[in-house]
Scaffold this active site. Structure first.
Site, PDB file in Angstrom:
ATOM      1  N   ASP A 102       0.854  -1.174   0.000  1.00  0.00           N
ATOM      2  CA  ASP A 102       0.000   0.000   0.000  1.00  0.00           C
ATOM      3  C   ASP A 102       0.905   1.245   0.000  1.00  0.00           C
ATOM      4  O   ASP A 102       1.835   1.310  -0.793  1.00  0.00           O
ATOM      5  CB  ASP A 102      -0.951  -0.071   1.212  1.00  0.00           C
ATOM      6  CG  ASP A 102      -2.039   0.973   1.208  1.00  0.00           C
ATOM      7  OD1 ASP A 102      -2.929   0.887   0.342  1.00  0.00           O
ATOM      8  OD2 ASP A 102      -2.002   1.876   2.062  1.00  0.00           O
ATOM      9  N   TYR A 230      -2.905  10.163   2.824  1.00  0.00           N
ATOM     10  CA  TYR A 230      -3.988  10.767   2.046  1.00  0.00           C
ATOM     11  C   TYR A 230      -3.828  12.259   1.768  1.00  0.00           C
ATOM     12  O   TYR A 230      -4.338  12.761   0.770  1.00  0.00           O
ATOM     13  CB  TYR A 230      -5.336  10.481   2.732  1.00  0.00           C
ATOM     14  CG  TYR A 230      -5.568   9.003   2.829  1.00  0.00           C
ATOM     15  CD1 TYR A 230      -5.813   8.250   1.685  1.00  0.00           C
ATOM     16  CD2 TYR A 230      -5.467   8.328   4.043  1.00  0.00           C
ATOM     17  CE1 TYR A 230      -5.969   6.873   1.752  1.00  0.00           C
ATOM     18  CE2 TYR A 230      -5.636   6.952   4.110  1.00  0.00           C
ATOM     19  CZ  TYR A 230      -5.880   6.235   2.965  1.00  0.00           C
ATOM     20  OH  TYR A 230      -6.022   4.872   3.024  1.00  0.00           O
ATOM     21  N   HIS A 290      -6.676  -6.736  -1.404  1.00  0.00           N
ATOM     22  CA  HIS A 290      -5.682  -5.713  -1.077  1.00  0.00           C
ATOM     23  C   HIS A 290      -4.755  -6.143   0.063  1.00  0.00           C
ATOM     24  O   HIS A 290      -3.714  -5.534   0.270  1.00  0.00           O
ATOM     25  CB  HIS A 290      -6.402  -4.417  -0.702  1.00  0.00           C
ATOM     26  CG  HIS A 290      -5.525  -3.216  -0.643  1.00  0.00           C
ATOM     27  ND1 HIS A 290      -4.749  -2.798  -1.709  1.00  0.00           N
ATOM     28  CD2 HIS A 290      -5.285  -2.330   0.359  1.00  0.00           C
ATOM     29  CE1 HIS A 290      -4.075  -1.712  -1.368  1.00  0.00           C
ATOM     30  NE2 HIS A 290      -4.372  -1.411  -0.119  1.00  0.00           N
TER      31      HIS A 290
END
Length: 312
Positions: A102, A230, A290
């Protein structure tokens, strides 16, 4: 698990937590994503240690047992690269394999760009390499309710998460991110409301695992986690280099929701990715989501060990 040692390394004024198991000159450093922590690598750390490697998994700054930075909103990819460099220097480790999942894939690749003499090889999962100069197109290509768009908005995720305890937030994210569809909320819906409280955890993620995550997020909170990855800006790394020159293994689940990001599947399969990563092997796992390293640890461990042995 009880053989994993826990230590702290002071880097850039922060006490960073590092899980450590195994001995020997060949070292593997694991870099987690969100909502993960060092614990997400538990299966891989034990496997590579049994195979004769030393395995190290830090908690990213502001995650788990690592100190938060004094200004979480200023955390950047460059901080993660310098944290990794500081950890290696403090532990007197000259050269490593890097394994990133990730958002942990980004510092792994950037570290290999900036410090290739310190990297034997890179393994990443869930996120392909993109040159550092590349800007994310997702906010423009996807609806307002797309989870990254929502979590980029200061205060919105904090209010959404704040209605729940840390364990429930992690539970909901694990359920959402293990699906094959992009998490996109309706206009009048928050991301946390997309998961019904009766929805079971994925079968490979136990209540004990959730408890371990929940306890650590109770300590750290989500402030730094929402900044990195983010809200962090794309940094000027002071290099025009964009070609990763070390060997790379990229593991991707066929059911990973990130394959639904605009253009990603074509970028991986068209050969464009290989232009930036010439020494590249790509492995698709048919049932992989994921969280392939937690979902299918034996299969992922075998792929990792085969790669590591090839380059020591």
């Amino acid at each position: 698990m009880d053989q994993i040692q826990h230590k702290y390394v002071t880097v850039q004024g922060l006490k960073l937590h590092v899980a450590d198991i195994g001995t020997g000159p060949n070292v593997v450093v694991f870099l987690h994503g969100f909502p993960e922590i060092w614990y997400s690598w538990r299966h891989q750390m034990i496997a590579v240690a049994k195979a004769g490697f030393r395995a190290i998994a830090p908690d990213c700054r502001g995650y788990g047992l690592s100190d938060p930075p004094p200004q979480p909103e200023k955390t950047s990819s460059y901080d993660l690269i310098n944290d990794l460099l500081g950890i290696l220097d403090a532990l007197a480790i000259p050269k490593v394999f890097l394994i990133g999942k990730d958002f942990g894939a980004r510092p792994a690749y950037l570290f290999a760009l900036l410090h290739p003499e310190k990297v034997l090889g890179v393994v990443t999962m869930g996120v392909p390499y993109r040159p550092p100069q590349t800007r994310s197109p997702y906010d423009k290509c996807l609806p307002e309710g797309f989870y990254i768009n929502r979590w980029r908005e200061p205060g919105r995720a904090e209010a959404d998460f704040g209605r729940l305890d840390a364990k429930t937030v992690v539970r909901n994210v694990y359920i959402l991110f293990s699906r094959s569809e992009l998490p996109i909320a309706a206009e009048n819906q928050e991301i946390m409301d997309m998961v019904d409280s009766s929805t079971p955890l994925p079968p490979w993620f136990t209540e004990e695992d959730l408890e371990a995550y929940g306890k650590l997020y109770e300590k750290s909170g989500f402030q730094t986690a929402l900044q990195m990855p983010y809200r962090a800006s794309t940094d000027d790394l002071g290099t025009s280099e964009s070609i990763v020159k070390v060997p790379v293994l990229f593991i991707m689940g066929n059911k990973d929701y990130t394959l639904k990001f605009p253009g990603i599947e074509d970028y991986i399969n068209s050969g464009k990715l290989k232009e930036f990563v010439p020494d590249l092997e790509i492995v698709f796992l048919p049932e992989g989501t994921h969280f392939v390293q937690e979902q299918s640890p034996e299969l992922v461990n075998e792929l990792i060990l085969t790669f590591l042995r090839k380059y020591i």
